[in-house]
Design an enzyme around this catalytic site. Structure first.
Site, PDB file in Angstrom:
ATOM      1  N   LYS A  34       0.857  -1.195   0.000  1.00 52.90           N
ATOM      2  CA  LYS A  34       0.000   0.000   0.000  1.00 52.90           C
ATOM      3  C   LYS A  34       0.885   1.234   0.000  1.00 52.90           C
ATOM      4  CE  LYS A  34      -2.017   2.776   2.505  1.00 52.90           C
ATOM      5  NZ  LYS A  34      -1.881   4.255   2.233  1.00 52.90           N
ATOM      6  N   GLU A  55       9.523  -0.161  10.876  1.00 53.41           N
ATOM      7  CA  GLU A  55      10.554   0.888  10.775  1.00 53.41           C
ATOM      8  C   GLU A  55       9.845   2.188  11.111  1.00 53.41           C
ATOM      9  OE1 GLU A  55      13.764   0.640   9.609  1.00 53.41           O
ATOM     10  OE2 GLU A  55      13.855  -1.240   8.487  1.00 53.41           O
ATOM     11  N   CYS A 112      13.328   9.747   9.096  1.00 48.19           N
ATOM     12  CA  CYS A 112      13.286   9.102  10.416  1.00 48.19           C
ATOM     13  C   CYS A 112      14.658   9.108  11.071  1.00 48.19           C
ATOM     14  CB  CYS A 112      12.725   7.697  10.301  1.00 48.19           C
ATOM     15  SG  CYS A 112      13.335   6.816   8.876  1.00 48.19           S
ATOM     16  N   GLU A 116       9.042  13.700  17.499  1.00 49.33           N
ATOM     17  CA  GLU A 116       9.546  13.706  16.132  1.00 49.33           C
ATOM     18  C   GLU A 116       8.799  14.798  15.367  1.00 49.33           C
ATOM     19  OE1 GLU A 116       8.589  10.399  13.377  1.00 49.33           O
ATOM     20  OE2 GLU A 116      10.717  10.420  12.879  1.00 49.33           O
TER      21      GLU A 116
HETATM   22  P1  NAI Z   1       1.543   7.542   8.878  1.00 47.37           P
HETATM   23  O1  NAI Z   1       2.315   6.615   9.733  1.00 47.37           O
HETATM   24  O2  NAI Z   1       0.145   7.854   9.238  1.00 47.37           O
HETATM   25  O3  NAI Z   1       1.537   6.974   7.362  1.00 47.37           O
HETATM   26  C1  NAI Z   1       2.385   5.959   6.881  1.00 47.37           C
HETATM   27  C2  NAI Z   1       1.592   4.952   6.060  1.00 47.37           C
HETATM   28  O4  NAI Z   1       0.671   4.292   6.916  1.00 47.37           O
HETATM   29  C3  NAI Z   1       0.753   5.558   4.930  1.00 47.37           C
HETATM   30  O5  NAI Z   1       0.760   4.683   3.818  1.00 47.37           O
HETATM   31  C4  NAI Z   1      -0.634   5.621   5.545  1.00 47.37           C
HETATM   32  O6  NAI Z   1      -1.651   5.576   4.573  1.00 47.37           O
HETATM   33  C5  NAI Z   1      -0.642   4.368   6.385  1.00 47.37           C
HETATM   34  N1  NAI Z   1      -1.609   4.386   7.490  1.00 47.37           N
HETATM   35  C6  NAI Z   1      -2.025   5.444   8.218  1.00 47.37           C
HETATM   36  N2  NAI Z   1      -2.925   5.067   9.141  1.00 47.37           N
HETATM   37  C7  NAI Z   1      -3.086   3.729   9.002  1.00 47.37           C
HETATM   38  C8  NAI Z   1      -3.883   2.742   9.669  1.00 47.37           C
HETATM   39  N3  NAI Z   1      -4.695   3.083  10.665  1.00 47.37           N
HETATM   40  N4  NAI Z   1      -3.797   1.453   9.276  1.00 47.37           N
HETATM   41  C9  NAI Z   1      -2.970   1.094   8.261  1.00 47.37           C
HETATM   42  N5  NAI Z   1      -2.201   1.984   7.588  1.00 47.37           N
HETATM   43  C10 NAI Z   1      -2.238   3.287   7.958  1.00 47.37           C
HETATM   44  O7  NAI Z   1       2.367   8.889   8.742  1.00 47.37           O
HETATM   45  P2  NAI Z   1       1.805  10.359   8.395  1.00 47.37           P
HETATM   46  O8  NAI Z   1       0.455  10.575   8.999  1.00 47.37           O
HETATM   47  O9  NAI Z   1       1.904  10.531   6.941  1.00 47.37           O
HETATM   48  O10 NAI Z   1       2.879  11.274   9.132  1.00 47.37           O
HETATM   49  C11 NAI Z   1       2.724  11.582  10.504  1.00 47.37           C
HETATM   50  C12 NAI Z   1       4.037  11.518  11.245  1.00 47.37           C
HETATM   51  O11 NAI Z   1       4.575  10.218  11.179  1.00 47.37           O
HETATM   52  C13 NAI Z   1       5.149  12.406  10.705  1.00 47.37           C
HETATM   53  O12 NAI Z   1       5.076  13.709  11.199  1.00 47.37           O
HETATM   54  C14 NAI Z   1       6.368  11.694  11.207  1.00 47.37           C
HETATM   55  O13 NAI Z   1       6.639  12.085  12.527  1.00 47.37           O
HETATM   56  C15 NAI Z   1       5.976  10.243  11.188  1.00 47.37           C
HETATM   57  N6  NAI Z   1       6.479   9.544   9.995  1.00 47.37           N
HETATM   58  C16 NAI Z   1       7.587   8.781  10.109  1.00 47.37           C
HETATM   59  C17 NAI Z   1       8.113   8.155   8.997  1.00 47.37           C
HETATM   60  C18 NAI Z   1       9.329   7.327   9.086  1.00 47.37           C
HETATM   61  O14 NAI Z   1       9.919   7.006   8.072  1.00 47.37           O
HETATM   62  N7  NAI Z   1       9.753   6.920  10.251  1.00 47.37           N
HETATM   63  C19 NAI Z   1       7.516   8.303   7.674  1.00 47.37           C
HETATM   64  C20 NAI Z   1       6.310   9.091   7.661  1.00 47.37           C
HETATM   65  C21 NAI Z   1       5.837   9.682   8.798  1.00 47.37           C
END
Ligand code: NAI
Ligand code: MG
Length: 500
Positions: free
Chosen positions: A186, A260, A295, A397
């Site tokens: 996804k 991750e 990250c 973060e």
């Molecule tokens: P997120 O963790 O919500 O999104 C990442 C992925 O998870 C996307 O594909 C999203 O559609 C999916 N997702 C979201 N909610 C879900 C659920 N309930 N069940 C299954 N899949 C789900 O990250 P978001 O909202 O884009 O960013 C928020 C914060 O997350 C950022 O400010 C940052 O702090 C952190 N983040 C960390 C990352 C990393 O590489 N460690 C990458 C992106 C965000």
């Protein structure tokens, strides 16, 4: 901060991209769509299918059907297909880089082109590992043959974020597939276009159903994927918050999970290192040129008190020389924040820092309200100093270009503050003294410590988090074996009497 001025071409009409299910390029069954935006210009660039549980159902069924034949292909032959993917991607690096820059807002010269290049390299690296899916024999005696096999898990469900979307997608696809699994991936709703481009290249060489790529929101498409009963392994990259949701889903069915997640990584600077040189490394480690949407960003800077002010002066000069502007402009060093929600979140942290009495703004601040930068989600690199390790800006973060500088005098104190975090992903140590460097590296609770460099991950690294930064390792040979195979032991008694 200088600004890239650029004549804006007339915006093209948004195109429509399709998802990949069972070798076909399809819309969501519901027909619903989402809009993908260019964050540097706040203009729509594409529409994508808004997949939900029904589409997840089709994709998982396709992956299940493809699994038996795929898993029986000799591993090195699977590897050869991935090598063809690597070569085809290498021929299209520039095209892919432009898509990444346009949809993520990451500057093409400093970020998007590197991501595109490294993506091809990831396929090349894992393509060569097919022959390493070895087992072992166990010495149980002359009349026993006991051996292990590395078998694939089945259908893997993977969910990826938007910050380095294509690279992070490749890091699921290549190891999962070479190990003999099939995959439902996804993509993040904010940056699916590069991932779909990569999937198109993959699909030229793969049997249908081996790789399926869905688009849609986290709740509507990611949730049903995480909960699907036929998924045998969950691999997630993104926020710690959603990582917990994924781990709950995995717990319900006892499926293995790789996570991750986020970070708040420390950068510890000793007074003996050449300051100009360390400043360059700190800027690189902070990932200022990816708007710090990483990250592994070294976002807590622990500076020895003796060099605190002189170091921040140099950091100010060098960071302010970076050019903020249109991600597609070759002269831009820094691009735009991914979307309005993240942009507001970052501005919220900056605003809080500006209002705090015990924090001093070294440079940066809130983004301009007018001029070319106001047309996109451009956040300005910002540093707050004289802060403690306890306030929100030093603990959470931010995922934006906001760095906190914290002084220390005693090494034990620096290490204690560095470890006083629920995260433990990366860390950076800067000193000429090898003993000090390694003592500190060993004392830090992080999965990846760099000494005197602030680089990104390379294929082959063991990379992953301590504490709430994650579980499991995927980047390397060992990561592929641990995260995408399961071991079976077969024990044969060789003393079998024959029937008379
Ligand atoms: P997120 O963790 O919500 O999104 C990442 C992925 O998870 C996307 O594909 C999203 O559609 C999916 N997702 C979201 N909610 C879900 C659920 N309930 N069940 C299954 N899949 C789900 O990250 P978001 O909202 O884009 O960013 C928020 C914060 O997350 C950022 O400010 C940052 O702090 C952190 N983040 C960390 C990352 C990393 O590489 N460690 C990458 C992106 C965000
Ligand atoms: Mg979210």
């Amino acid at each position: 901060m200088s600004v890239t001025e650029q004549a804006r071409p007339a915006e093209a009409k948004p195109r429509h991209a399709h998802m990949l299910i069972d070798g076909n390029w399809v819309d969501a069954l519901s027909g619903a769509t989402l809009v993908v935006e260019n964050p540097g210009r706040r203009t729509p660039i594409a529409t994508i299918p808004r997949g939900n549980a029904d589409d997840v159902q089709l994709a998982v069924a396709a992956a299940q059907q493809a699994f038996p034949a795929w898993s029986r292909i000799p591993p090195r032959q699977r590897g050869r297909m991935l090598l063809q993917v690597a070569e085809a991607l290498e021929a299209r690096i520039e095209e892919l880089a432009r898509i990444i820059a346009e949809e993520t807002g990451n500057a093409i010269r400093t970020q998007a082109r590197n991501e595109s290049t490294l993506t091809a390299d990831i396929f090349r690296y894992f393509a060569g590992l097919g022959g390493e899916l070895k087992g072992e024999t166990i010495p149980l005696g002359e009349h026993v043959l006991s051996y292990t096999r590395r078998e694939p898990l089945g259908v893997v469900g993977a969910i990826i974020p938007w910050n380095a979307p294509v690279l992070l997608g490749a890091l699921k696809i290549a190891p999962a597939l070479v190990a003999g699994n099939t995959l439902v991936l996804k993509a993040a709703e904010d940056a699916p276009l590069g991932v779909l481009f990569m999937a198109r290249v993959c699909q030229e060489f793969l049997p249908p159903g081996v790789l399926n790529v869905l688009t849609g929101t986290g709740e509507e498409a990611g949730g049903p994927l995480a909960h699907h009963p036929a998924i045998r392994k969950l691999s997630f990259t993104g926020s710690t918050e959603v990582g917990k949701i994924i781990m709950h889903a995995a717990a319900e069915r006892i499926v293995p999970v790789s996570l991750e997640l986020g970070g708040k990584s420390p950068s510890i600077v000793y007074p003996d290192a050449d300051q100009d040189w360390v400043v360059d490394g700190v800027i690189a480690g902070m990932r200022f040129t990816r708007q710090s949407q990483s990250c592994t960003a070294g976002s807590r800077l622990f500076l020895h008190r003796d060099i605190f002010d002189s170091f921040l002066d140099k950091l100010t000069k060098k960071t302010q020389a970076l050019k903020l502007g249109d991600p597609l402009d070759e002269t831009s060093d820094i691009g735009a924040i991914i979307n309005e929600k993240q942009f507001r979140k970052v501005c919220g942290y900056v605003d809080e820092g500006l209002h705090r009495k015990d924090a001093r703004l070294v440079f940066g601040g809130l983004p301009p309200k007018e001029g070319p930068l106001a047309q996109g989600y451009f956040a300005i690199p910002t540093v707050f100093a004289d802060t403690s390790n306890d306030w929100r800006l030093a603990r959470e973060e931010i995922f934006g270009p906001v760095l906190v500088a914290i002084p220390w005098r005693d090494e034990a104190d620096a290490i204690r503050m560095a470890n006083d975090s629920h995260y433990g992903l990366a860390a950076y140590v800067w000193t000429h003294d090898i003993g000090t460097a390694l003592r500190t590296a060993h004392a830090i609770e992080s999965g990846w410590v760099q000494v005197n460099q602030g680089l990104g991950q390379q294929p082959g690294h063991s990379y992953g988090g301590y504490k709430q930064s994650g579980i499991g390792r995927e980047f390397s040979l060992e990561g592929m074996l641990d995260s995408f195979t399961q071991r079976k032991n077969v024990t044969v008694n060789l003393n079998t009497p024959r029937a008379m």
